[in-house]
Structure formats: structure tokens, C-alpha cells
Design a protein around this motif. Sequence first.
Motif, PDB file in Angstrom:
ATOM      1  N   ALA A 163     -18.181 -16.954 -26.284  1.00  0.00           N
ATOM      2  CA  ALA A 163     -19.257 -16.994 -25.298  1.00  0.00           C
ATOM      3  C   ALA A 163     -18.864 -17.921 -24.166  1.00  0.00           C
ATOM      4  O   ALA A 163     -17.888 -18.679 -24.248  1.00  0.00           O
ATOM      5  N   ALA A 164     -19.637 -17.876 -23.080  1.00  0.00           N
ATOM      6  CA  ALA A 164     -19.363 -18.739 -21.931  1.00  0.00           C
ATOM      7  C   ALA A 164     -19.350 -20.207 -22.363  1.00  0.00           C
ATOM      8  O   ALA A 164     -20.211 -20.641 -23.137  1.00  0.00           O
ATOM      9  N   GLY A 165     -18.366 -20.953 -21.892  1.00  0.00           N
ATOM     10  CA  GLY A 165     -18.247 -22.358 -22.242  1.00  0.00           C
ATOM     11  C   GLY A 165     -17.368 -22.617 -23.439  1.00  0.00           C
ATOM     12  O   GLY A 165     -16.965 -23.758 -23.677  1.00  0.00           O
ATOM     13  N   ASP A 166     -17.072 -21.581 -24.226  1.00  0.00           N
ATOM     14  CA  ASP A 166     -16.176 -21.728 -25.372  1.00  0.00           C
ATOM     15  C   ASP A 166     -14.731 -21.900 -24.894  1.00  0.00           C
ATOM     16  O   ASP A 166     -14.382 -21.581 -23.751  1.00  0.00           O
ATOM     17  N   ILE A 167     -13.910 -22.364 -25.824  1.00  0.00           N
ATOM     18  CA  ILE A 167     -12.473 -22.424 -25.583  1.00  0.00           C
ATOM     19  C   ILE A 167     -11.823 -21.391 -26.486  1.00  0.00           C
ATOM     20  O   ILE A 167     -12.082 -21.353 -27.696  1.00  0.00           O
ATOM     21  N   VAL A 168     -10.990 -20.546 -25.887  1.00  0.00           N
ATOM     22  CA  VAL A 168     -10.311 -19.522 -26.663  1.00  0.00           C
ATOM     23  C   VAL A 168      -8.805 -19.724 -26.554  1.00  0.00           C
ATOM     24  O   VAL A 168      -8.295 -20.162 -25.524  1.00  0.00           O
ATOM     25  N   VAL A 169      -8.120 -19.452 -27.654  1.00  0.00           N
ATOM     26  CA  VAL A 169      -6.656 -19.441 -27.645  1.00  0.00           C
ATOM     27  C   VAL A 169      -6.249 -17.974 -27.616  1.00  0.00           C
ATOM     28  O   VAL A 169      -6.676 -17.191 -28.472  1.00  0.00           O
ATOM     29  N   VAL A 170      -5.445 -17.594 -26.587  1.00  0.00           N
ATOM     30  CA  VAL A 170      -5.168 -16.179 -26.374  1.00  0.00           C
ATOM     31  C   VAL A 170      -3.676 -15.913 -26.191  1.00  0.00           C
ATOM     32  O   VAL A 170      -2.900 -16.803 -25.819  1.00  0.00           O
ATOM     33  N   ASP A 171      -3.287 -14.670 -26.477  1.00  0.00           N
ATOM     34  CA  ASP A 171      -1.972 -14.148 -26.129  1.00  0.00           C
ATOM     35  C   ASP A 171      -2.168 -13.157 -24.996  1.00  0.00           C
ATOM     36  O   ASP A 171      -3.155 -12.399 -24.981  1.00  0.00           O
ATOM     37  N   ILE A 193     -13.542 -20.725 -21.135  1.00  0.00           N
ATOM     38  CA  ILE A 193     -14.215 -19.615 -20.472  1.00  0.00           C
ATOM     39  C   ILE A 193     -15.138 -20.150 -19.373  1.00  0.00           C
ATOM     40  O   ILE A 193     -15.973 -21.014 -19.611  1.00  0.00           O
ATOM     41  N   GLY A 194     -14.940 -19.612 -18.172  1.00  0.00           N
ATOM     42  CA  GLY A 194     -15.763 -20.036 -17.049  1.00  0.00           C
ATOM     43  C   GLY A 194     -15.097 -21.067 -16.158  1.00  0.00           C
ATOM     44  O   GLY A 194     -15.623 -21.399 -15.095  1.00  0.00           O
ATOM     45  N   SER A 195     -13.929 -21.583 -16.571  1.00  0.00           N
ATOM     46  CA  SER A 195     -13.266 -22.618 -15.770  1.00  0.00           C
ATOM     47  C   SER A 195     -12.555 -22.038 -14.549  1.00  0.00           C
ATOM     48  O   SER A 195     -12.274 -22.751 -13.589  1.00  0.00           O
ATOM     49  N   GLY A 201     -11.023 -12.042 -13.786  1.00  0.00           N
ATOM     50  CA  GLY A 201     -11.437 -10.989 -14.701  1.00  0.00           C
ATOM     51  C   GLY A 201     -11.286 -11.332 -16.166  1.00  0.00           C
ATOM     52  O   GLY A 201     -11.777 -10.598 -17.028  1.00  0.00           O
ATOM     53  N   ILE A 202     -10.621 -12.455 -16.480  1.00  0.00           N
ATOM     54  CA  ILE A 202     -10.405 -12.767 -17.891  1.00  0.00           C
ATOM     55  C   ILE A 202     -11.688 -13.208 -18.574  1.00  0.00           C
ATOM     56  O   ILE A 202     -11.870 -12.969 -19.774  1.00  0.00           O
ATOM     57  N   ASP A 203     -12.592 -13.863 -17.827  1.00  0.00           N
ATOM     58  CA  ASP A 203     -13.857 -14.298 -18.436  1.00  0.00           C
ATOM     59  C   ASP A 203     -14.624 -13.103 -18.991  1.00  0.00           C
ATOM     60  O   ASP A 203     -15.083 -13.111 -20.142  1.00  0.00           O
ATOM     61  N   GLU A 204     -14.768 -12.073 -18.156  1.00  0.00           N
ATOM     62  CA  GLU A 204     -15.505 -10.881 -18.585  1.00  0.00           C
ATOM     63  C   GLU A 204     -14.805 -10.192 -19.761  1.00  0.00           C
ATOM     64  O   GLU A 204     -15.452  -9.599 -20.634  1.00  0.00           O
ATOM     65  N   ALA A 205     -13.458 -10.283 -19.785  1.00  0.00           N
ATOM     66  CA  ALA A 205     -12.706  -9.613 -20.846  1.00  0.00           C
ATOM     67  C   ALA A 205     -12.873 -10.296 -22.197  1.00  0.00           C
ATOM     68  O   ALA A 205     -13.024  -9.613 -23.227  1.00  0.00           O
TER      69      ALA A 205
END
Length: 465
Positions: A163-171, A193-195, A201-205
Motif C-alpha cells: 500500500a501507499a507508504g510501504d517499502i517494497v523490495v523489488v526486482d 511507495i510514493g517517494s 508509473g511504478i507506484d501504480e504498478a
Amino acid sequence: MKSAVETLNPTRVRLTVEVPFEELKPSLDAAYKKINQQVTVPGFRKGKIPARVIDQRFGRAAVLEEAVNDALPRFYTQAVDEGKIEVLGQPDITDIKGVEDLAASGLTFTAEVDVRPEITLPEFSEISVEVDPIEVTDEDIEKSLEQLRERFSSVKDVERAAAAGDIVVVDLEAKVDGEVPEDGTATGVSYEIGSGRLLDGIDEAVIGLSAGESKTFETELKGGTQAGKSSEVTVTVTTVQEKELPALDDEFAQLASEFDTLEELRGDSRKRLERMKEFDQATQAQERVLDALLEKVEIEYPGKLLADEVETRKHNLEHHQLEPIGQNLDSYLAAQGKTREEFDQETEDQAKKGIKTQFVLDEIVAKEEVGVNQEELTEHLIRRAAGSGLTPDQFAQQVVQGNQVSLLVGEVARGKALALVVEAATVTDTTGKVIDFDEEDETAETVEAAVAVEGEAAAEGTEQA
């Protein structure tokens, strides 16, 4: 030596110099001595070869050429000093005559060189600008405290959709025209997310994705070999993390500061924000005063200096800023949405402002007899060292080795000159309050600091003048 000065235009002169043989003899003697040390002739000790033998073995023309090369810079400088000419850059020396036989005709040459244009300064008291007021709202304070809470936040892995404000680790995998370029993949990228610190477009993804899930979206790449190109990016979430902020209370104040209570921390935040806004206001004042000053001054731009400055700015952008990050000028312009013509015009405008700024501030330095003491130079050196990532000792060593002490002195003097203009100008905020930067208080010190920073950058790139 005789010299004459001809004004070709307001920014260029031609010097005609005539040097009799008697004044050239020291250069001729020096030429024989230099050649003596460089050559070997059987039957003569090194350094003891007679002049006639050197002429016979190596040709008098070589000796005369060496003598002229030694004499030209010296007599050019003498002609400049006698004519009291403020030259810019290196001269174009032509029509060198007498090389064939200095003894018969002496030496004559012409030198064309750019010169500083004459500048008429306006009355500084006629300059009037408007700036933003110093206003610190409760909302500003709460935002500051939230930023402080962020610094003391912690994260924990969660098993849910991002969700918005979370931190995600991505490839990440990017495809351009269906192919993955060499630098088109990245793994283990941490993103809040949101920074807005990654790709458009990555936030929406990623919102709504759980660990192990992927999504593909289209975006324009911001860096790398394919910067500026449209790409199909697949993002795979490997971890979702939730940020935990500490409670905003007295305990947090004790954790994050030297204060015992939250109210004390709030009070300190207000004072700190006021000081920051004072600095911002001072910076805004000097930027607008400088722009107003430049608008009141008309100058002719030395053609060669302007062309060199434009070329230097383009070279620095391409080779010192873009190449290290894998970009070229075309990809940069594409990312900026600019044409080559727009870029060229913008670069020329920036070069003109830099040159004009230096000329005008230097004129103020001369007219107002602005001096620089050791303490001011030291403070400036420390500030420049901090900006370069070097220690003051390391930066000072570079300055001395590069013979650039005078350039640093010039930067300080221009900063002080601009401060004089700011203090004399009328500065009001949008509420109508007059801002007096001439007062002996913290506000005056703030504008001097802000002006010093701007003084470093205002004429950057034009120091060759």
C-alpha cells in the motif's frame, strides 16, 4: 620598444609592437645558451660552442626562432602594461616580421585580444525587489516533526498487499523494443511507495501486489544507456515492509533531541525553521537583486570569450556530468524534452549571464575598493572544501598547486560586492515589510552567508576572464 593600440570594437583591440635589436639581444643570447646546452659538437665542450659554429651547424634561423619565442610573451606583456589594457584570454599574434634577421630590422608583430568592456554602474539604491515573507506555520512545524519521526522509524516484513507508504523490495527488468539491454535489470531494489525516487508509473504498478507477484508497465527510462527511451518494465515484489513510526510524545522528544518535552522540541523546531526561512529569504533577495542589477547594465560581450565559455559549458555537461552516468547529449535532450537549438540558446544565455555577472561584480569590487582579509578567505576555503568533499587542508593544497589562490580571492570579493548591492537596495516582502539587511544582527549575517554562496556560483565557468 614602441607599441600602439587600435580599438577594433568595444571588446577587442589590436596591439602593434616594434622592438629594436638592442632590446632583443638578451633573448638572442638566451637562445644560444639554450641550444648550447642541448647539442653536442665534436671538438667543443658542452655549453662552450661558439655562436658562429651553432649558426653553421644548425642554422641561424633556428636561433632566431628560439629568440623570438622567448621575446614575444615578454614584449606583449610589456605592451599590455604600457597601454593599461585589461585583457581577456590569450592573444592572436600575427604579422611577425624580422625573424629572418633581427639585427637588421628588429622585431615587429601585432596582437589582437579581447578586453573588458566599459561598464556604467547604476545607483544601487534605485534597485527594488520583493521577496517571500518569513512565516512559520503550525503545519510547517508538524511536517518537520513528522520528518524527524521518519528518521527514527523502523520497518517490519508483512504478509499483505503493498500500500501507499510501504517499502517494497523489488526486482526490475526493462525491455526496449522487445530486447533487454545490458543494464536493463536490477535486483533487490528497496523503494518507498510514493517517494517518486524510481520510475514514473511504478507506484501504480506495485500497489496491490504481494510478495512474489509481478506487473508490467510502460515508462520512460531516466538513466543508463537507454535514458529517454520508452520501455516495458516488469516489476516483481519480493518483500513488503511496513514502516512503524514512534509515538509523538515526551519520550520521543528525549530520544530524538536534547529536550525533555515535546513542547520544547516544538519550540526548537520553530526557531530552526525561522532560521532556515531567513536564509531562504536572504538567498532569494540576493538572486533577485543580482537579476535587477544586471537588467540595469548594458555590456558588449567579447566574442572569443563568449564562444569559449559556451564551449566549456557544453564540454563540462557532456564529459563531466553525462558520460559518468552513461548518458550522451542526445539522450539528455530527449529526457529534458528540448531541441538542440533550444539547448544551444539556453547555454549561450547562461554563458552571457555568467560573464556579465563577473564583469559587473568585478567593476563594483574595483569602484568600491573591496578588499579580502585572511579570515574571509579562510572561511570561504572551508566552505568550498565542504562542497567538494575534501578536507580544508586537501582543498587548500589543490588551490596552491593549481595557482588558484587569486581565483578564490576573486570569488570572495565578488560575494562581498553583491552584499553591498543587497544592503543598498530596497527589499520588501509580499506583506509590504521592508527587510533591512544592513542591520548588525543575525539577519545581516544570514544575507552575507547567502550572498557568499551565490558569489561562488554566479561567475562559475568564467574565471578565465
